[in-house]
Scaffold this motif. Structure first.
Motif, short mmCIF file in Angstrom:
data_model
loop_
_atom_site.label_atom_id
_atom_site.label_comp_id
_atom_site.label_asym_id
_atom_site.label_seq_id
_atom_site.Cartn_x
_atom_site.Cartn_y
_atom_site.Cartn_z
N LYS A 173 -13.02 1.62 3.02
CA LYS A 173 -12.93 1.91 4.52
C LYS A 173 -14.13 2.48 5.13
O LYS A 173 -14.76 3.29 4.45
CB LYS A 173 -11.75 2.78 4.50
CG LYS A 173 -10.40 2.05 4.15
CD LYS A 173 -9.22 3.13 4.43
CE LYS A 173 -8.03 2.26 5.49
NZ LYS A 173 -7.10 3.05 6.11
N ARG B 37 0.86 -1.18 -0.07
CA ARG B 37 0.07 0.03 0.08
C ARG B 37 1.03 1.17 -0.09
O ARG B 37 2.23 1.15 0.32
CB ARG B 37 -0.90 0.05 1.20
CG ARG B 37 -0.08 0.22 2.62
CD ARG B 37 -1.10 0.79 3.49
NE ARG B 37 -0.73 2.19 3.35
CZ ARG B 37 -1.88 3.16 3.58
NH1 ARG B 37 -3.15 2.59 4.20
NH2 ARG B 37 -1.81 4.28 3.47
N ARG C 221 -11.66 0.51 10.13
CA ARG C 221 -10.44 1.32 10.42
C ARG C 221 -10.36 2.07 11.76
O ARG C 221 -9.91 3.24 11.70
CB ARG C 221 -10.04 2.15 9.25
CG ARG C 221 -11.11 2.66 8.56
CD ARG C 221 -11.57 4.26 9.10
NE ARG C 221 -10.57 5.31 9.07
CZ ARG C 221 -10.29 5.97 10.00
NH1 ARG C 221 -11.08 6.06 10.99
NH2 ARG C 221 -9.55 7.24 9.69
#
Ligand code: PEP
Ligand code: MN
Length: 359
Positions: free
Chosen positions: A231, A150, A261
């Motif tokens: 997310k 990432r 998250r």
């Protein structure tokens, strides 16, 4: 005497209740008949003009003691119940729901199959800062058997004066480094018009917490054939999160990995509060894989191992965490990224746990 009157009034009340019950159900049967005709003629079930006419008709006949507002409210509830009766359960189920599809959706990225019951890793720096910085992490990541890298190229920062990312240049760096080390690359896109362009550079398009309800971005992500890492918004309920995924899937892209998250709470000891129970809830309610980002949920290096262990134990399909060659000088999130030795220890601890669980 008074008691007698009360008993009689109550009896009358009971009778009226039963009459109302009969009438409500009689009305429901009519709704069903009308529904059948509408279906045969492919007409929409809900007709707001007809509903308004019926409400006006009723209110015009109202002589009280209820006022017009109360009557309208009561009848709207009856109308709503009628419509709900028409929607069969299957039709109501969301495309992302477990009700709609029993089997887990498995998303294969670089031979890592998210949703296959094992835990997969997505590691890399918070932001792409330079080729050299990404390469150092990529080398460590690939040497340790992780297949997904990432790195943020478009950084949605809280302050406009903070580092905003390298943009397309950052995506190019990711792609080049990814190819060199055989890593799939994941990066956040914040603008719907960048989605098409991003396809050439990325293996997974991330939609960040701040954009979970950016519906135009969700629609654009739904129009492409590329896995999406969605997310959870920092103040989003699970239902809102599921609906955000539905936006993507309803446009035709079913390759969605959900990511818990952390959510914003009153607790200041972590950056966000990791909502660990969201993992099994989302696994029950949807057929999509769900991973946990331990970096942004905790904001604390000392909590990365224990929270990742918790995520694996509770059934997460993957873990995301940030790694930087020199976190002290990172251009973003310097307090929470691991350095390379720490990352190796992190993986080692988790792999140990994985073995224990398989026994
Ligand atoms: C990120 O993963 O780079 C990020 C900004 O995380 P979030 O959207 O969860 O805050
Ligand atoms: Mn970050």
């Amino acid at each position: 005497m008074e008691n007698n009157e009360m008993t009689q009034l109550r009896n009358e009340m009971d009778e009226i209740n039963l009459e109302l019950l009969k009438l409500i159900n009689k009305r429901a049967k009519l709704v069903q008949k009308i529904g059948e005709i509408k279906q045969q003629q492919s007409m929409k079930r809900f007709d707001p003009v007809r509903e308004r006419d019926m409400l006006n008709h009723i209110i015009n006949h109202n002589t009280g003691p209820f006022d017009a507002g109360t009557i309208e409210h009561l009848f709207k509830e009856i109308f709503k119940a009628g419509l709900e009766l028409l929607e069969d359960d299957d039709g109501k189920a969301l495309l992302v729901s477990r009700q709609k599809k029993q089997d887990n959706t498995v998303i294969n990225v670089n031979d890592e199959k998210f949703g296959d019951g094992k835990c997969h890793f997505i590691m890399g720096p918070c932001a792409v800062e330079s080729y050299e910085q990404v390469e150092k992490v990529a080398q460590a990541v690939s040497e340790n058997g992780v297949k997904l890298l990432r790195g943020g190229a478009f950084k949605p920062r809280t302050s406009p004066y903070d580092f905003q990312g390298l943009g397309i240049e950052g995506l190019k760096i990711l792609k080049d480094v990814g190819q060199k080390y055989n890593l799939a690359v994941v990066s956040e896109i914040v603008n719907p018009t960048h989605i098409e362009e991003a396809i050439d550079y990325l293996d997974v398009i991330q939609i960040g917490a701040r954009n979970m309800q950016n519906f135009e971005l969700l629609k654009a992500a739904g129009d492409v054939d590329k896995p999406i890492l969605l997310k959870r918004g920092m103040s989003a309920t699970i239902s809102e999160f599921i609906n955000a995924a539905e936006y993507i899937m309803s446009r035709g892209n079913g390759n969605i990995i959900l990511c818990e998250r952390g959510i914003r709470t009153y607790e200041p000891s972590t950056r966000n509060t990791l909502d660990i129970s969201a993992v099994p809830i989302l696994k029950q309610e949807t057929h999509l894989p769900i991973i946990v980002d331990v970096t942004h949920s905790t904001g604390r290096r000392d909590l990365l191992i224990p929270t990742a262990k918790a995520a694996i134990a509770i059934g997460a399909d993957g873990i995301m965490a940030e790694v930087h060659p020199d976190p002290a000088v990172a251009l973003s999130d310097s307090a929470q990224q691991m350095d390379i030795p720490m990352f190796e220890e992190f993986l080692c601890e988790l792999v140990k746990q994985d073995v224990t669980i398989q026994l």
